[in-house]
Every structure is written in structure tokens, then in C-alpha cells.
Design an enzyme around this catalytic site. Structure first.
Site, PDB file in Angstrom:
ATOM      1  N   ASP A  39      -0.435  -1.641  12.806  1.00  0.00           N
ATOM      2  CA  ASP A  39      -1.524  -0.686  12.551  1.00  0.00           C
ATOM      3  C   ASP A  39      -2.856  -1.412  12.710  1.00  0.00           C
ATOM      4  O   ASP A  39      -3.450  -1.394  13.781  1.00  0.00           O
ATOM      5  CB  ASP A  39      -1.367  -0.093  11.150  1.00  0.00           C
ATOM      6  CG  ASP A  39      -2.544   0.786  10.739  1.00  0.00           C
ATOM      7  OD1 ASP A  39      -3.311   1.216  11.619  1.00  0.00           O
ATOM      8  OD2 ASP A  39      -2.707   1.055   9.527  1.00  0.00           O
TER       9      ASP A  39
ATOM     10  N   GLU B   8       5.315  -1.912   8.088  1.00  0.00           N
ATOM     11  CA  GLU B   8       4.047  -1.840   8.821  1.00  0.00           C
ATOM     12  C   GLU B   8       3.094  -2.925   8.327  1.00  0.00           C
ATOM     13  O   GLU B   8       3.040  -3.194   7.125  1.00  0.00           O
ATOM     14  CB  GLU B   8       3.447  -0.448   8.569  1.00  0.00           C
ATOM     15  CG  GLU B   8       2.125  -0.183   9.227  1.00  0.00           C
ATOM     16  CD  GLU B   8       1.574   1.172   8.782  1.00  0.00           C
ATOM     17  OE1 GLU B   8       0.341   1.295   8.714  1.00  0.00           O
ATOM     18  OE2 GLU B   8       2.365   2.089   8.497  1.00  0.00           O
TER      19      GLU B   8
ATOM     20  N   LYS C  90       3.617   9.852  10.040  1.00  0.00           N
ATOM     21  CA  LYS C  90       3.238   9.425   8.694  1.00  0.00           C
ATOM     22  C   LYS C  90       2.111  10.328   8.261  1.00  0.00           C
ATOM     23  O   LYS C  90       1.018  10.263   8.825  1.00  0.00           O
ATOM     24  CB  LYS C  90       2.707   7.993   8.789  1.00  0.00           C
ATOM     25  CG  LYS C  90       3.343   7.006   7.890  1.00  0.00           C
ATOM     26  CD  LYS C  90       2.713   5.641   8.102  1.00  0.00           C
ATOM     27  CE  LYS C  90       1.557   5.441   7.167  1.00  0.00           C
ATOM     28  NZ  LYS C  90       1.132   4.025   7.105  1.00  0.00           N
TER      29      LYS C  90
ATOM     30  N   LYS D 188      -3.353   6.110  15.321  1.00  0.00           N
ATOM     31  CA  LYS D 188      -4.380   6.828  14.561  1.00  0.00           C
ATOM     32  C   LYS D 188      -5.526   7.095  15.523  1.00  0.00           C
ATOM     33  O   LYS D 188      -6.219   6.160  15.925  1.00  0.00           O
ATOM     34  CB  LYS D 188      -4.890   5.960  13.401  1.00  0.00           C
ATOM     35  CG  LYS D 188      -3.872   5.692  12.311  1.00  0.00           C
ATOM     36  CD  LYS D 188      -4.438   4.678  11.321  1.00  0.00           C
ATOM     37  CE  LYS D 188      -3.566   4.576  10.077  1.00  0.00           C
ATOM     38  NZ  LYS D 188      -3.981   3.435   9.225  1.00  0.00           N
TER      39      LYS D 188
ATOM     40  N   GLU E 225      -3.137   9.615  -0.831  1.00  0.00           N
ATOM     41  CA  GLU E 225      -2.220  10.262   0.114  1.00  0.00           C
ATOM     42  C   GLU E 225      -1.155  11.107  -0.586  1.00  0.00           C
ATOM     43  O   GLU E 225      -0.154  11.482   0.009  1.00  0.00           O
ATOM     44  CB  GLU E 225      -1.598   9.206   1.025  1.00  0.00           C
ATOM     45  CG  GLU E 225      -2.679   8.517   1.845  1.00  0.00           C
ATOM     46  CD  GLU E 225      -2.164   7.525   2.864  1.00  0.00           C
ATOM     47  OE1 GLU E 225      -0.941   7.266   2.875  1.00  0.00           O
ATOM     48  OE2 GLU E 225      -2.979   7.026   3.652  1.00  0.00           O
TER      49      GLU E 225
ATOM     50  N   ASP F 230       4.412   0.131   4.059  1.00  0.00           N
ATOM     51  CA  ASP F 230       3.195  -0.339   4.728  1.00  0.00           C
ATOM     52  C   ASP F 230       2.583  -1.381   3.805  1.00  0.00           C
ATOM     53  O   ASP F 230       2.077  -1.048   2.733  1.00  0.00           O
ATOM     54  CB  ASP F 230       2.216   0.818   4.963  1.00  0.00           C
ATOM     55  CG  ASP F 230       0.860   0.338   5.501  1.00  0.00           C
ATOM     56  OD1 ASP F 230       0.759  -0.845   5.878  1.00  0.00           O
ATOM     57  OD2 ASP F 230      -0.079   1.146   5.544  1.00  0.00           O
TER      58      ASP F 230
ATOM     59  N   ARG G 147      -4.938   9.496   8.204  1.00  0.00           N
ATOM     60  CA  ARG G 147      -5.717   8.472   7.512  1.00  0.00           C
ATOM     61  C   ARG G 147      -5.759   8.850   6.038  1.00  0.00           C
ATOM     62  O   ARG G 147      -5.450   9.980   5.668  1.00  0.00           O
ATOM     63  CB  ARG G 147      -7.160   8.395   8.041  1.00  0.00           C
ATOM     64  CG  ARG G 147      -7.330   8.020   9.488  1.00  0.00           C
ATOM     65  CD  ARG G 147      -6.662   6.735   9.926  1.00  0.00           C
ATOM     66  NE  ARG G 147      -7.032   5.509   9.242  1.00  0.00           N
ATOM     67  CZ  ARG G 147      -7.742   4.511   9.779  1.00  0.00           C
ATOM     68  NH1 ARG G 147      -8.197   4.618  11.019  1.00  0.00           N
ATOM     69  NH2 ARG G 147      -7.982   3.398   9.103  1.00  0.00           N
ATOM     70  N   SER G 148      -6.179   7.903   5.198  1.00  0.00           N
ATOM     71  CA  SER G 148      -6.218   8.219   3.765  1.00  0.00           C
ATOM     72  C   SER G 148      -7.302   9.249   3.444  1.00  0.00           C
ATOM     73  O   SER G 148      -7.189   9.999   2.485  1.00  0.00           O
ATOM     74  CB  SER G 148      -6.399   6.951   2.935  1.00  0.00           C
ATOM     75  OG  SER G 148      -7.456   6.186   3.437  1.00  0.00           O
TER      76      SER G 148
ATOM     77  N   GLN H 199       0.792  -1.230   0.000  1.00  0.00           N
ATOM     78  CA  GLN H 199       0.000   0.000   0.000  1.00  0.00           C
ATOM     79  C   GLN H 199       0.825   1.282   0.000  1.00  0.00           C
ATOM     80  O   GLN H 199       0.422   2.278  -0.580  1.00  0.00           O
ATOM     81  CB  GLN H 199      -0.927  -0.014   1.216  1.00  0.00           C
ATOM     82  CG  GLN H 199      -1.986   1.051   1.193  1.00  0.00           C
ATOM     83  CD  GLN H 199      -3.172   0.647   2.026  1.00  0.00           C
ATOM     84  OE1 GLN H 199      -4.004  -0.134   1.603  1.00  0.00           O
ATOM     85  NE2 GLN H 199      -3.246   1.157   3.231  1.00  0.00           N
TER      86      GLN H 199
END
Length: 432
Positions: free
Chosen positions: A317, A290, A393, A342, A209, A246, A371-372, A167
Site C-alpha cells: 500500500d 499489507e 477493502k 487507492k 473504518e 494491515d 480510505r479511512s 492498524q
């Protein structure tokens, strides 16, 4: 006392064009805090619930009027007249009133927006920047550091419409002397990467992102083009800039196997995928991975930690979902060595601070994350500095929803100067 006199909830739009919850908390004396809840695409199954309306005739079912009604109704009634400086007390009132394990009654998006807005209002009433107020709430007043950014410059998986399984492919400008210089280095590599991709006839459209989302021959090719861009920018890979990934492996975990489309639909066992990742770490200076396995594959994670945990940072995560109960179990079982933070996974500032503290006390690192689906809200920048987390991040070097956080970090660094050192490589588990 910083008495709460008004609470307002509203539906606003996030970076993906979906609705999210924004809250305002007003105090006596005219102090106001405002915050918005972010939203994820690849979500852990044990995250606190993001309440959506489900009415298909409105925002394709993604409306948040129920969560907004919770803010304007029961939440507002419960916290009016209370002291905003008592963050733990305010959060407890909302959590208890919701009454569910995963905040499914009001929605974590409602509770979090109010929790963060309350913290901002309290900071304003004390005449403090948000990061300073967070440091006080954290029990570490005046202890700051600037985080090392993990910049997601190639997007795949659920964050992009391409054939890349992993990702996020990220760069960390560990050799920078300051956060501001780290941002400059990241920006330069980002622009050189566009040139590299164009020279190969590849797409330079960006994902959720802000990273590029080209179709590539394999997952390793993403690392190869980044390495080329780092060199073209005049930096040394492994010294000035390290790499992080990730995997978000839960997204390609099918029937007990890890099935990678980018590797010719090859199916890997937990052990095989661990060794696939290990080979990549031998070819490239990858210092952080991740969610290298599925969130439920704890046996596999124990093996992965045994194989890679003393060499690199292994970040949980979907594995830990910012939840102290799950993290505690992971620490006891020796699973991973770092947690991604998060705050919408757990749904309140108080619980977020508890997860960071638990991780640090156990010798795990904590990586603060966006977050995205984001907004212009830059609270995570203050959270990273105020807890001296050490890593952040928050996406690539494009899209205002990402850049807002970098710009806030630049402002904070300017304000704090030597009070907030940029510690570079030392912040990453296994790299000190």
C-alpha cells in the site's frame, strides 16, 4: 460525442468531519456524473498530493477551497467541449495542465473528483452502469467478478485511539457462495465480536473504518478475540473465514526499527518483525498481510517476500501507492506479490486502471481499497467489479460511509447474476 458542457466543484464533508472535494460533470443531453475524493490518515510519503488550504481559521487548516477553485477554474475551462467518453484524454488534459509529478498544483483531490465524475457522466450517456463502462475503459468489456471483502473489524494504529499497533485486523468470508452471503457472514461475526468484547469488559466503540477499537493486551489478542467471534457465529476459521492484517508498519518504524507499544515497546529489526508475523500466520489462518514493513525498507521487503511470499499474499500500500513507476520497480525486484489500489494515491481513473493492469500482468493480485476518510460515494464497488479485481477493502459492518460500498456491491451482484462469479479463496494470492 458526449460533450462536457459544465463542471462544478464544491467543498463537502467526509466521514471524519473534514472537508473534501466533490465534482459534477454535466454533458450535452442532460447527463450528469458526481463524485467525491476520499482522504487517508496513514499516508504513503510518495502519494499524489491532497491539496489543503492551510488556513488555520477555517476547518483547522484542512479546507479545500483551493482545490475546489482549481475545479471551477482552470480544470473546467480546459475540459469544456471535450468528449467525456475519452477518459484517458480528459485525465491527460488535467494532469498536463497541473504540470507536477505529484499533482500538487491543483491537488489530486481536485483531479480525481473530476476524473471519477467524468466517468460517471460518460457511463450515463452510454446508458451503462458505471461498472460496465469501467470494464470497457479497462479493455475487458463484460468480464466481471464479485470481490472477496476484507472486513476491518478491529481497528488500531492511526485509525483508532487505542494501544493496538497493527492498524487493521480483517476477516475474509472466503467460504461464501456469493458476495451477499459474504456480507451476511461478516455482519454476523461483527455482532458476535461485540458480545465477545463486552464479555471481557472491553470497549465496543468503533474506529474510523467502523471496526471496534478496544485496548488489548497484545496484537495477538486481537486475533484471539476475532477467532472466538468466528466460532460463536458458527463458522470455521480457516475454512469459512480467513484472516488478513494491515500492519501499516511505516507508522511504528523509528530509527530503523519497528517499535511495538502493544508488545511492551519492543524494537524489532526487519527480519525479526518478519518472523514475528510469520509466527502469527502459524497460529492463525492469516492469508494476507499489507505493508508488513516500512515503505522505504525495500531490502526488508525482499526478505519478507522470500520468507512469506510463497505462502501468503503480501500487499503493498504505502509501498507502491498505486503508482506504476514504483510498482514496476517492485515487480522487477520481487517485492511483495499484491498491490493495494487507492485511486486518490495516484489521482485519476486512467492511472488507477494502468496500475491494476500492470499488477495483474505480472501475476500480482490487486485489492481495491477505500480510505479511512470516506464519503457516501461508492465508486470503488464499481471499480472492483468492472476490473474483476477479485478483492475489496472497504471497512467494517458499521458506518454508512463503509456500508454504502457493500450495498452497492449487493445491487451489482443482483443485476449481473452469474455474469459476476464470487470466487472466494481463489482470488487471494497463494490460496488458489
Amino acid at each position: 460525442m458526449s460533450k462536457i458542457v459544465k463542471v462544478i466543484g464544491r467543498e463537502i464533508i467526509d466521514s471524519r468531519g473534514n472537508p473534501t472535494v466533490e465534482a459534477e460533470v454535466h454533458l450535452e443531453g442532460g447527463f450528469v456524473g458526481m463524485a467525491a475524493a476520499p482522504s487517508g490518515a496513514s499516508t504513503g510519503s510518495r502519494e499524489a498530493l491532497e491539496l489543503r488550504d492551510g488556513d488555520k481559521s477555517r476547518f483547522l487548516g484542512k479546507g479545500v477551497t483551493k482545490a475546489v477553485a482549481a475545479v471551477n477554474g482552470p480544470i473546467a475551462q480546459a475540459i469544456l467541449g471535450k468528449d467525456a467518453k475519452d477518459q484517458a484524454g480528459i485525465d491527460k488534459i488535467m494532469i498536463d495542465l497541473d504540470g507536477t509529478e505529484n499533482k500538487s498544483n491543483f491537488g489530486a483531490n481536485a483531479i480525481l473528483a473530476v476524473s471519477l465524475a467524468n466517468a460517471k457522466a460518460a457511463a450515463a450517456s452510454k446508458g451503462l452502469p458505471l461498472y460496465a463502462h469501467i470494464a470497457e475503459l479497462n479493455g475487458t468489456p463484460g468480464k466481471y467478478s464479485m470481490p472477496v471483502p476484507m472486513m476491518n473489524i478491529i481497528n488500531g494504529g492511526e485509525h483508532a485511539d487505542n494501544n493496538v499497533d497493527i492498524q487493521e485486523f480483517m476477516i475474509q468470508p472466503v467460504g461464501a457462495p456469493t458476495l451477499k452471503e459474504a456480507v451476511r457472514m461478516g455482519s454476523e461475526v461483527f455482532h458476535h465480536l461485540a458480545k465477545v468484547l463486552k464479555s471481557k469488559g472491553m470497549n465496543t466503540a468503533v474506529g474510523d473504518e467502523g471496526g471496534y477499537a478496544p485496548n488489548l493486551g497484545s496484537n495477538a489478542e486481537a486475533l484471539a478475540v476475532i477467532a472466538e467471534a468466528v466460532k460463536a457465529a458458527g463458522y470455521e476459521l480457516g475454512k469459512d473465514i480467513t484472516l488478513a492484517m494491515d500492519c501499516a508498519a511505516s507508522e511504528f518504524y523509528k530509527d530503523g526499527k519497528y517499535v511495538l507499544a502493544g508488545e511492551g515497546n519492543k524494537a524489532f529489526t526487519s527480519e525479526e518483525f518478519t518472523h514475528f508475523l510469520e509466527e502469527l500466520t502459524k497460529q492463525y489462518p492469516i492469508v494476507s498481510i499489507e505493508d508488513g514493513l516500512d515503505e522505504s525498507d525495500w531490502e526488508g521487503f525482499a526478505y519478507q517476500t522470500k520468507v512469506l511470499g510463497d505462502k501468503i499474499q503480501l500487499v503493498g500500500d504505502d509501498l507502491f501507492v498505486t503508482n506504476t513507476k514504483i510498482l514496476k520497480e517492485g515487480i522487477e525486484k520481487g517485492i511483495a506479490n499484491s498491490i493495494l489500489i487507492k485511486f486518490n494515491q495516484i489521482g485519476s481513473l486512467t492511472e488507477t486502471l494502468a496500475a491494476i493492469k500492470m499488477a495483474k500482468d505480472a501475476g500480482y493480485t490487486a485489492v481495491i481499497s477505500h480510505r479511512s476518510g470516506e464519503t457516501e460515494d461508492a465508486t470503488i464497488a464499481d471499480l472492483a467489479v468492472g476490473t474483476a479485481a477479485g478483492q475489496i477493502k472497504t471497512g467494517s459492518m458499521s458506518r454508512s460511509d463503509r456500508v454504502a460500498k457493500y450495498n452497492q456491491l449487493i445491487r451489482i451482484e443482483e443485476a449481473l447474476g452469474e455474469q459476476a462469479p464470487f470466487n472466494g479463496r481463489k482470488e487471494i494470492k497463494g490460496q488458489a
